[in-house]
Design an enzyme around this catalytic site. Structure first.
Site, PDB file in Angstrom:
ATOM      1  N   GLU A  44       0.865  -1.167   0.000  1.00 34.49           N
ATOM      2  CA  GLU A  44       0.000   0.000   0.000  1.00 34.49           C
ATOM      3  C   GLU A  44       0.905   1.222   0.000  1.00 34.49           C
ATOM      4  O   GLU A  44       1.770   1.364   0.861  1.00 34.49           O
ATOM      5  CB  GLU A  44      -0.901   0.035   1.236  1.00 34.49           C
ATOM      6  CG  GLU A  44      -1.952  -1.051   1.273  1.00 34.49           C
ATOM      7  CD  GLU A  44      -2.776  -1.004   2.548  1.00 34.49           C
ATOM      8  OE1 GLU A  44      -2.592  -0.048   3.348  1.00 34.49           O
ATOM      9  OE2 GLU A  44      -3.586  -1.912   2.762  1.00 34.49           O
ATOM     10  N   ASP A  87      -6.037   8.799  10.038  1.00 36.16           N
ATOM     11  CA  ASP A  87      -4.675   8.405  10.385  1.00 36.16           C
ATOM     12  C   ASP A  87      -4.249   8.980  11.720  1.00 36.16           C
ATOM     13  O   ASP A  87      -4.605  10.104  12.085  1.00 36.16           O
ATOM     14  CB  ASP A  87      -3.703   8.860   9.296  1.00 36.16           C
ATOM     15  CG  ASP A  87      -3.929   8.128   7.993  1.00 36.16           C
ATOM     16  OD1 ASP A  87      -4.073   6.900   8.046  1.00 36.16           O
ATOM     17  OD2 ASP A  87      -3.979   8.780   6.935  1.00 36.16           O
TER      18      ASP A  87
END
Length: 279
Positions: free
Chosen positions: A50, A61
């Site tokens: 990724e 995040d």
């Protein structure tokens, strides 16, 4: 035609082991070092990559990946530069599945159709766009699939039985199970709860299930690998980058720090799987 993602998960299923899915941020800590890290990942055990698309407001995040994205942006990383990085990677590796992960805003600014065209030409295999829900599939999910790119969906501990079919309806590539509530790197997942969630998802879809958020080291990776088709590690890798920096810049230790951790994680994912969860 079978995709790189499908081929990789089929091979690993035959080997009865979980995929190690590694997340790194494109352009972190600088474009050249980032490309070097990307190039070494398959050699040290990454099965699927990724690649993060840096964005100024990464709502899902935690601090580690937020900081990695800001380092990349300060170093001049753009979405076009990220696609060029994928092109450079593909000159050396035409087998490892590579998925871009991030948020819709940079893609929207780029233009959806031009982005999908350029991503396909660069060698991108799929997308994980965390702020594109199934209800907005016509914006990106459906065009991506028509362009030949997998559109990976996220399921979470709060995705109930009523919601799950909607999440899975147009998913492709694999399902990304977010093992904790909260942001990336925030806590350590409970292997028993994860195993139960995987079984629940697999009753609804034939797609592989990869588990991420909170997998930080070899022991936690091994625990998740016992039942998951894939183990996703991101925050620990970008933290390895951060700790290796000298005065905020890449050092001779930066690439080896990431490579060493990936080797440890890969060994943990190769320890063997338990019996497959009931469907």
């Amino acid at each position: 035609m079978i995709s790189r993602i499908d081929r990789r998960f089929q091979r690993l299923a035959a080997e009865r082991r979980s995929a190690l899915v590694t997340f790194v941020m494109a352009g972190d800590p600088d474009p050249d070092t980032s490309l070097e890290i990307l190039g070494v990942l398959p050699a040290v055990g990454a099965d699927v990559i990724e690649l993060g698309m840096p964005f100024t407001d990464p709502m899902a995040d935690g601090p580690a990946i937020q900081a990695a994205g800001l380092r990349a942006l300060r170093a001049g990383q753009t979405l076009r530069a990220t696609l060029r990085m994928v092109e450079a990677f593909r000159l050396r590796d035409d087998e490892t599945p590579l998925i871009l992960m991030g948020y819709f805003n940079p893609i929207y600014v780029y233009g959806v159709q031009p982005f999908l065209r350029d991503a396909g030409h660069a060698g991108v295999d799929g997308l994980i766009v965390v702020d594109c829900p199934p209800e907005e599939d016509e914006e990106l999910g459906e065009p991506a699939r028509r362009a030949g790119l997998a559109f990976v969906r996220l399921a979470t501990p709060t995705t109930d039985e009523a919601r799950l079919p909607t999440v899975l309806a147009n998913a492709s590539g694999f399902v990304y199970y977010v093992s904790i509530t909260g942001v990336t790197g925030a806590a350590t997942p409970d292997p028993a709860a994860v195993a139960s969630a995987i079984a629940r998802i697999k009753r609804r879809t034939p797609l592989p299930v990869a588990v991420g958020f909170g997998v930080k080291d070899a022991p936690s990776a091994a625990a998740i690998a016992a039942t998951a088709d894939g183990v996703v590690v991101g925050s620990a890798l970008v933290e390895a980058v951060r700790r290796s920096l000298c005065g905020g810049k890449a050092s001779s230790a930066t690439v080896p720090a990431v490579a060493t951790l990936v080797e440890e994680l890969a060994r943990a994912c190769r320890t063997g799987k338990s019996a497959a969860p009931a469907r």
